[in-house]
Design a protein around this motif. Structure first.
Motif, PDB file in Angstrom:
ATOM      1  N   ASP A 299       0.771  -1.055   0.008  1.00  0.00           N
ATOM      2  CA  ASP A 299      -0.130   0.123  -0.177  1.00  0.00           C
ATOM      3  C   ASP A 299       0.970   1.261   0.096  1.00  0.00           C
ATOM      4  N   ARG A 300       2.116   1.230   0.896  1.00  0.00           N
ATOM      5  CA  ARG A 300       3.005   2.449   0.755  1.00  0.00           C
ATOM      6  C   ARG A 300       3.503   2.811  -0.849  1.00  0.00           C
ATOM      7  N   ILE A 301       4.035   1.717  -1.427  1.00  0.00           N
ATOM      8  CA  ILE A 301       4.551   1.738  -2.876  1.00  0.00           C
ATOM      9  C   ILE A 301       3.284   1.996  -3.729  1.00  0.00           C
ATOM     10  N   HIS A 302       2.260   1.690  -3.573  1.00  0.00           N
ATOM     11  CA  HIS A 302       0.886   2.090  -4.303  1.00  0.00           C
ATOM     12  C   HIS A 302       0.783   3.554  -4.050  1.00  0.00           C
ATOM     13  N   ASN A 303       0.959   3.987  -3.018  1.00  0.00           N
ATOM     14  CA  ASN A 303       0.352   5.440  -2.644  1.00  0.00           C
ATOM     15  C   ASN A 303       1.654   6.210  -3.092  1.00  0.00           C
ATOM     16  N   MET A 304       2.652   6.011  -3.025  1.00  0.00           N
ATOM     17  CA  MET A 304       3.683   6.637  -3.318  1.00  0.00           C
ATOM     18  C   MET A 304       3.820   6.815  -5.022  1.00  0.00           C
ATOM     19  N   LEU A 305       3.763   5.629  -5.641  1.00  0.00           N
ATOM     20  CA  LEU A 305       3.475   5.824  -7.315  1.00  0.00           C
ATOM     21  C   LEU A 305       2.217   6.920  -7.621  1.00  0.00           C
ATOM     22  N   LYS A 306       1.154   6.826  -6.783  1.00  0.00           N
ATOM     23  CA  LYS A 306      -0.016   7.811  -7.027  1.00  0.00           C
ATOM     24  C   LYS A 306       0.386   9.024  -7.055  1.00  0.00           C
ATOM     25  N   MET A 307       1.286   9.419  -5.881  1.00  0.00           N
ATOM     26  CA  MET A 307       1.650  10.856  -5.186  1.00  0.00           C
ATOM     27  C   MET A 307       2.714  11.450  -6.484  1.00  0.00           C
ATOM     28  N   PHE A 308       3.626  10.546  -6.806  1.00  0.00           N
ATOM     29  CA  PHE A 308       4.940  11.044  -7.285  1.00  0.00           C
ATOM     30  C   PHE A 308       5.079  10.975  -9.006  1.00  0.00           C
ATOM     31  N   VAL A 309       4.408   9.814  -9.331  1.00  0.00           N
ATOM     32  CA  VAL A 309       4.509   9.410 -10.797  1.00  0.00           C
ATOM     33  C   VAL A 309       3.501  10.061 -11.371  1.00  0.00           C
ATOM     34  N   SER A 310       3.970  11.080 -12.309  1.00  0.00           N
ATOM     35  CA  SER A 310       3.136  11.878 -13.445  1.00  0.00           C
ATOM     36  C   SER A 310       3.382  11.700 -14.922  1.00  0.00           C
ATOM     37  N   GLU A 311       4.297  10.966 -15.188  1.00  0.00           N
ATOM     38  CA  GLU A 311       4.747  10.622 -16.700  1.00  0.00           C
ATOM     39  C   GLU A 311       5.247   9.304 -16.726  1.00  0.00           C
ATOM     40  N   PRO A 312       4.479   8.383 -17.378  1.00  0.00           N
ATOM     41  CA  PRO A 312       2.972   8.554 -17.524  1.00  0.00           C
ATOM     42  C   PRO A 312       2.473   8.521 -16.191  1.00  0.00           C
ATOM     43  N   PRO A 313       0.983   9.008 -16.118  1.00  0.00           N
ATOM     44  CA  PRO A 313       0.366   8.819 -14.898  1.00  0.00           C
ATOM     45  C   PRO A 313       0.118   7.555 -14.296  1.00  0.00           C
ATOM     46  N   TYR A 314       0.354   7.336 -12.951  1.00  0.00           N
ATOM     47  CA  TYR A 314       0.135   6.115 -12.392  1.00  0.00           C
ATOM     48  C   TYR A 314      -1.429   5.825 -12.252  1.00  0.00           C
ATOM     49  N   ASP A 315      -2.054   5.123 -12.652  1.00  0.00           N
ATOM     50  CA  ASP A 315      -3.418   4.877 -12.360  1.00  0.00           C
ATOM     51  C   ASP A 315      -3.972   3.644 -12.390  1.00  0.00           C
ATOM     52  N   ARG A 316      -2.884   2.715 -11.793  1.00  0.00           N
ATOM     53  CA  ARG A 316      -3.228   1.265 -11.716  1.00  0.00           C
ATOM     54  C   ARG A 316      -3.953   0.783 -10.214  1.00  0.00           C
TER      55      ARG A 316
END
Length: 99
Positions: free
Chosen positions: A52-69
């Motif tokens: 869940d921490r990896i998932h939340n960090m990806l959602k917060m910090f990855v914009s190119e390409p947007p993390y929407d998994r």
């Protein structure tokens, strides 16, 4: 203009993949490959992280390409990284392979 065939030839070779149909899981995993460097980077900066921490960090910090998994898609991708010996899972924590 005669020498511009190289790009078209490269496009042709990547388009059909020899007629093999990739499964939905293979396609999803290929789509997740772009996030591998982020995951490895996180596990370099943190000794271990839960899903869940990896998932939340990806959602917060990855914009190119947007993390929407979904976290299920991420779990499947992390399982693939474990199978490829790039990441280790201990309990519910993921760690970077250290060898």
């Amino acid at each position: 203009a005669e020498f511009e065939f190289g790009a078209a030839a490269a496009d042709d070779s990547s388009a059909g993949g020899g007629g093999a149909v990739a499964s939905a899981e293979d396609q999803a995993a290929a789509g997740m490959k772009v996030y591998e460097q982020y995951v490895i980077g996180m596990l370099t900066n943190f000794p271990s992280l839960p899903l869940d921490r990896i998932h939340n960090m990806l959602k917060m910090f990855v914009s190119e390409p947007p993390y929407d998994r979904t976290s299920d898609q991420l779990a499947a991708f992390l399982a693939q990284l474990v199978a490829e010996d790039k990441v280790v899972m201990e309990g519910n924590q993921y760690k970077r392979r250290t060898s």
